[in-house]
Design an enzyme around this catalytic site. Structure first.
Site, PDB file in Angstrom:
ATOM      1  N   GLU A 321      67.156 -10.821  -6.130  1.00 16.24           N
ATOM      2  CA  GLU A 321      66.563  -9.681  -5.405  1.00 16.24           C
ATOM      3  C   GLU A 321      67.019  -9.699  -3.943  1.00 16.24           C
ATOM      4  O   GLU A 321      66.228  -9.543  -3.012  1.00 16.24           O
ATOM      5  CB  GLU A 321      65.027  -9.750  -5.472  1.00 16.24           C
ATOM      6  CG  GLU A 321      64.496  -9.890  -6.890  1.00 16.24           C
ATOM      7  CD  GLU A 321      62.991  -9.921  -6.985  1.00 16.24           C
ATOM      8  OE1 GLU A 321      62.436  -9.055  -7.668  1.00 16.24           O
ATOM      9  OE2 GLU A 321      62.360 -10.807  -6.362  1.00 16.24           O
ATOM     10  N   CYS A 414      54.038  -6.168  -7.703  1.00 19.04           N
ATOM     11  CA  CYS A 414      53.846  -6.234  -6.258  1.00 19.04           C
ATOM     12  C   CYS A 414      53.963  -4.860  -5.599  1.00 19.04           C
ATOM     13  O   CYS A 414      53.313  -4.591  -4.586  1.00 19.04           O
ATOM     14  CB  CYS A 414      54.868  -7.181  -5.641  1.00 19.04           C
ATOM     15  SG  CYS A 414      56.557  -6.921  -6.231  1.00 19.04           S
TER      16      CYS A 414
END
Ligand SMILES: [Zn+2]
Length: 649
Positions: A321, A414
Site C-alpha cells: 500500500e 479503515c
C-alpha cells in the site's frame, strides 16, 4: 444555497459559544493562519460540500454504526466484559473502526439537530470502553483477549498506539463539542499510561503505524497537559532510528529507514507516511521547531510534485500500500487508498495553517473533489478502498483489494469511518482567520460567522461551486473598521473577474486581498471554468501519449456507460485539437456538469500483443463524440470500464 433575498444579520453573533474544530493550534504555535471555531461555518445542503456533509449524517454515519455491529468490531470489545461470546473477528486493529465512528458522531453532535441516536451510540460505546479498560489504563480488545502476554511487545505490527491515537481523536472531538465525558476519561487514562510507558522515563518504543503523534498533540491542545506533546515529539524523534522490527516489510514501509529531519522523499506505506507528516507539522508548530517544519515542507515537495495522482490520490503500489518511485503513477494499478486521501486533507490543512500558502489549499481542494469524493457512492453507503484511475475491460473485480465497484464494507474497513469523521467536520476546513482578516479557501454555499478584531462578521456565501465558478458574498460587519478578506484563486484558474466595488484589491500568493469597511458589502467573484486538457509530466511513462479532461477543480473520466454498444473503451482516442463543451451528466445528479469532446474509435487489430511498428495497430478510425463525467461520480451507473487518462494517438 441561500435565497437571494436573505441577507445576513448585520451584527449576528454565533448561536453557540465558540467551540474548536479539528486541529486547534495553541496561541503560542507557529502559524500564518488560525482555524475558525467549529460553529463559525455552516454549509448549506444545497451546495456540494453541504450535500456531502448532509449525506454523511443521514446515510454514511448510520451505516458505519450498523456495520460496527454487523462486522463484529463492537463484539470484539463486548467479549472482554462477558457481554458477547465468540471469537475476535476482523482485523486486530478493528477498535479503530469504533473510535473513528465515535469521532464522526461527536462532530455531528455539534449540530443541535443531530440524531439523538448518535448521542446514545457515543455514550453507550464510551461506557463499554470504560468497562473494557484495564485498571492501569490499557485498552486494546485484540491484545487484551488474544495476546495478553504481548502488551507493547510487537509495536511494529500491533497497531496498539495507532488504535490509541484514534481513541484520543474521538475524545478530542467529544471534548471540543462538549459531549461525552466518559470517552474523555477513558482516553486520558490510556494517554497517561503511554506517557508512563513510553515517555522520557519509560522505554524507547514507537508505533509501526503512525497516527498517535497528531492525536497526542491534539489531546495536549485540548487538555493543556504538556507531557502529551512531549511524547508526540519523542515518537517523531525516535522514528528512523531502527527501533522498530522491520520484519517482512522492511523499515521503509514503517518510515523507520531515515529520521524525519533527514528524509528527502515520501516513502513506504502511504497512509502511515501521511499521518506521520500531520503529526510532524503539529509537533513542529507547537514546539517552534522550524527545522522540523522545513522537513515537512521538503517532503511535501516530494509527495505533491512527483508522487500524487491527478485526482489527488496517494500510493501507487498495491504491494505494501505504498508510494512508488518519483513519477511512478500507473492509472490502472493505482492504489490511492481512501485513508490516504483523508490524511492528505489533514496534512495540507496543517501546512496551510502553518504557512498560509495557496498550494496547500489547492491540494486540499483537489483531493477533496476527486479522490475523496469518488470514494463514496451517491447514496453514501458504498465505498472504494483503492481508487484507481482506470478500470479495464475484463477487470476481475472480485477481490476487495481492487473491486470493480464500491462495497458496503471491507474486511479491513479503515476507510468508511475515516470518510465519516472527515465529512462530519468538513465545514471546519473551508476558511481561516489571520491578523488582517478572514481567508476563504474552499468555496461552498453557506454562512460564515466569525470575529474580526473582536467584532462579529457574517458572510453569506451563495455559489453552485464546483459546477459554477460564480461566488457571491454578502458581508455584514459590526464595525466599520477596514479589514482584509482574502479569496483563493485556484492555480487551475486562468482567468477570473471580480466585482468588489469599494474595496482596495491586491493579488498575492494566489489570493485576492480585498480591503474595505465591510459593514455592508457585496462581492462577486467569477472563476472561469472552461473545460481543459491536462497533460502529465513526461516522466509519468504510464500515461505517455494520453491527456486528461478537467473543469475547475474536477477531473473527468470516460465510462463505458457513455459509449455506443460495441465500442470498447480501450479503443477510444481523444482528438486534442477538437473543441470541448459541457452538457448535463447522463443519468447523473441534475446539477452535475459533464464534458463533451471529440474522439475516434479504432478497433484493435490482431490479438498478438506485439507487432512490427510499420503495421497499423488497428482498423480505420471512426469519429466518435465523447462524453466525460466527473471522476468522483464514476461507478454510480452500470459497473464497467473507466479511464481518466485518454490516449490521443
Ligand atoms: Zn483505509
Amino acid at each position: 444555497m441561500l435565497d437571494a433575498d436573505v441577507q445576513p444579520e448585520p451584527t449576528a453573533a454565533p448561536a453557540t459559544p465558540a467551540r474548536p474544530g479539528p486541529t486547534r493550534p495553541t496561541p503560542a504555535a507557529i502559524g500564518a493562519l488560525r482555524p475558525l471555531s467549529l460553529d463559525s461555518v455552516s454549509l448549506s445542503p444545497s451546495g456540494q460540500l453541504g450535500q456531502w456533509q448532509a449525506r454523511n449524517a443521514a446515510a454514511t454515519l448510520p451505516h458505519c454504526i450498523a456495520q460496527l455491529d454487523r462486522a463484529g468490531a463492537l463484539n470484539n470489545l463486548r467479549r472482554l466484559t462477558g457481554e458477547h461470546d465468540g471469537p475476535h473477528t476482523g482485523m486486530w486493529f478493528s477498535d479503530t473502526d469504533v473510535f473513528k465512528t465515535m469521532e464522526a458522531a461527536a462532530w455531528e453532535l455539534a449540530d443541535p439537530r443531530a440524531d439523538p441516536d448518535l448521542r446514545a451510540f457515543l455514550d453507550g460505546t464510551a461506557e463499554l470502553l470504560a468497562r473494557v479498560q484495564d485498571t492501569d489504563g490499557y485498552l486494546n480488545s485484540y491484545v487484551m483477549a488474544e495476546r495478553p502476554d504481548r502488551r507493547w511487545h510487537d509495536l511494529h505490527w500491533s497497531h496498539e498506539l495507532y488504535c490509541a491515537g484514534h481513541l484520543f481523536q474521538a475524545a478530542v472531538a467529544a471534548a471540543r463539542v462538549g459531549v461525552g465525558q466518559v470517552i474523555q476519561d477513558v482516553a486520558r487514562r490510556l494517554a497517561d499510561l503511554l506517557v508512563e510507558r513510553f515517555g522520557p522515563a519509560g522505554t524507547e518504543g514507537l508505533c509501526g503505524h503512525a497516527g498517535v503523534e497528531t492525536a497526542l498533540v491534539e489531546l495536549y491542545r485540548t487538555t493543556g497537559h504538556r507531557p502529551y506533546l512531549d511524547l508526540a515529539q519523542l515518537f517523531i524523534h525516535r522514528r528512523g532510528r531502527g527501533l522498530l522490527d522491520p520484519e517482512r516489510f522492511g523499515p521503509t514501509y514503517l518510515q523507520d529507514h531515515v529520521p524525519v529531519r533527514e528524509a528527502t522523499e515520501v516513502a513506504g506505506h502511504a497512509v502511515r507516511q501521511l499521518y506521520l507528516l500531520s503529526g510532524v507539522v503539529d509537533v513542529a508548530v507547537e514546539t517552534g521547531d522550524t527545522a522540523l517544519l522545513a522537513a515537512a515542507r521538503r517532503l511535501w515537495d516530494s509527495a505533491y510534485l512527483t508522487k500524487t495522482y491527478v485526482t489527488g490520490a496517494h500510493g501507487s503500489r498495491h504491494r505494501d500500500e505504498a508510494y512508488g518511485d518519483p513519477y511512478e503513477l500507473p492509472p490502472d494499478r493505482a492504489y490511492g487508498e481512501t485513508c490516504a486521501a483523508v490524511a492528505s486533507v489533514h496534512w495540507n490543512w496543517r501546512m496551510l495553517l502553518a504557512e498560509g500558502h495557496r498550494r496547500y489549499a489547492d491540494e486540499l481542494e483537489r483531493v477533496l473533489f476527486n479522490a475523496l469524493a469518488g470514494a463514496s457512492s451517491l447514496d453514501g453507503v458504498r465505498f472504494f478502498y483503492s481508487n484507481p484511475l482506470q478500470l479495464r475491460t475484463g477487470h476481475d473485480g472480485s477481490d476487495e483489494d481492487a473491486p470493480g465497484q464500491r462495497l458496503p464494507w471491507y474486511s479491513c474497513s479503515c476507510c468508511p469511518p475515516n470518510l465519516a469523521r472527515l465529512m462530519a467536520s468538513l465545514h471546519a476546513y473551508t476558511a481561516t482567520a489571520a491578523a488582517d482578516g478572514l481567508q476563504l479557501h474552499l468555496y461552498a454555499a453557506g454562512t460564515i460567522q466569525a470575529q474580526v478584531r473582536g467584532r462579529p462578521v457574517t458572510i453569506a456565501v451563495r455559489t453552485a461551486y464546483p459546477w459554477s465558478g460564480r461566488i457571491a458574498l454578502e458581508v455584514r460587519a459590526a464595525s466599520a473598521e477596514p479589514w482584509t478578506m482574502s479569496l483563493r484563486v485556484p492555480a487551475w484558474c486562468r482567468s477570473h473577474r471580480l466585482d468588489a466595488a469599494g474595496a482596495e484589491v491586491a493579488y498575492t500568493d494566489g489570493y485576492l486581498r480585498l480591503t474595505r469597511d465591510w459593514s455592508a458589502a457585496s462581492v462577486v467573484l467569477d472563476l472561469d471554468l472552461p473545460p481543459r486538457l491536462v497533460a502529465a509530466h513526461p516522466h509519468v511513462d504510464a500515461v505517455r501519449g494520453c491527456l486528461a479532461l478537467a473543469r475547475g477543480p474536477l477531473v473527468y473520466c470516460l465510462e463505458q456507460a457513455d459509449l455506443p454498444a460495441g465500442v470498447r473503451l480501450e479503443d477510444v482516442r481523444l482528438d486534442p485539437d477538437a473543441p470541448l463543451g459541457t452538457t448535463a451528466m447522463p443519468g447523473g445528479p441534475p446539477e452535475a456538469v459533464a464534458l463533451t469532446a471529440t474522439g475516434s474509435v479504432s478497433p484493435a487489430g490482431p490479438a498478438e500483443p506485439y507487432r512490427d511498428p510499420t503495421i497499423p495497430p488497428g482498423g480505420p478510425a471512426t469519429p466518435l463524440p465523447l462524453t466525460a463525467v466527473p471522476y468522483f461520480l464514476w461507478g454510480n451507473r452500470d459497473p464497467g470500464p473507466m479511464r481518466v487518462w485518454i490516449p490521443t494517438g
